[in-house]
Design an enzyme around this catalytic site. Sequence first.
Site: not given
Ligand code: E4P
Length: 222
Positions: A89
């Site tokens: 990522k």
């Molecule tokens: C995605 O890959 C992220 O880990 C995640 O969806 C972030 O979500 P949040 O806005 O609930 O922190």
Amino acid sequence: MKLFIDTANLEEIREAASWGLIEGVTTNPSLLAKELGKAGAPVRFEEVIHEICRLIDGPVSAEVTSEQAPAMVEEARRLAAIHEHVVVKIPMTLEGLKAVGRLSAEGIRTNVTLVFSPTQALLAAKAGASYVSPFVGRIDDRSGDGMELVAQILQIFDNYGFPTEVIVASVRHPRHVLEAALLGAEIATVPYAVLRALFAHPLTDLGLEGFRADWERANRPG
Ligand code: E4P
């Protein structure tokens, strides 16, 4: 549409894996920080990622924390070496996209995260990202329209035949999953509680109760 689970909690992943429906996992530094050091949990994040990869036969996103492209590339190579399931990522920054270009040339899969505009997604796809993650919940939290962003990204990728897949992220409730599916997004990454909610419907419970009661009545001796 593929369903990923958005967590670094091993118990949740183990349970979700047993359903046979989950095809990948996304983590981020905040999700991992919540798990590290918990009683019985591995202390090193590499061990957590390795264990997640063992549990789920599909892409597992692990995020870099470096900010400059050369350091991101180094970190990404280390993450990718943990297990073949790892997808790295990379945050949606200029440095991040430089790193994506280099990693894609090396055959390392990337998930460009923290995407909040369609042009960010376009740039990520042009850089060679395997996945982009629009954060629909965080947009909705600020009275924007997260799903409109997903629709625009899907349209752009379709216009030009980009192979980059869209992971609908920051999912808050089942309606986000429904809308992602109606739009034809390739993947939704969903927190454990929302996944559980997808199974449930009060009419299913009521119907089952009625079937059981009728069956017991019909089979009562005498
Ligand atoms: C995605 O890959 C992220 O880990 C995640 O969806 C972030 O979500 P949040 O806005 O609930 O922190």
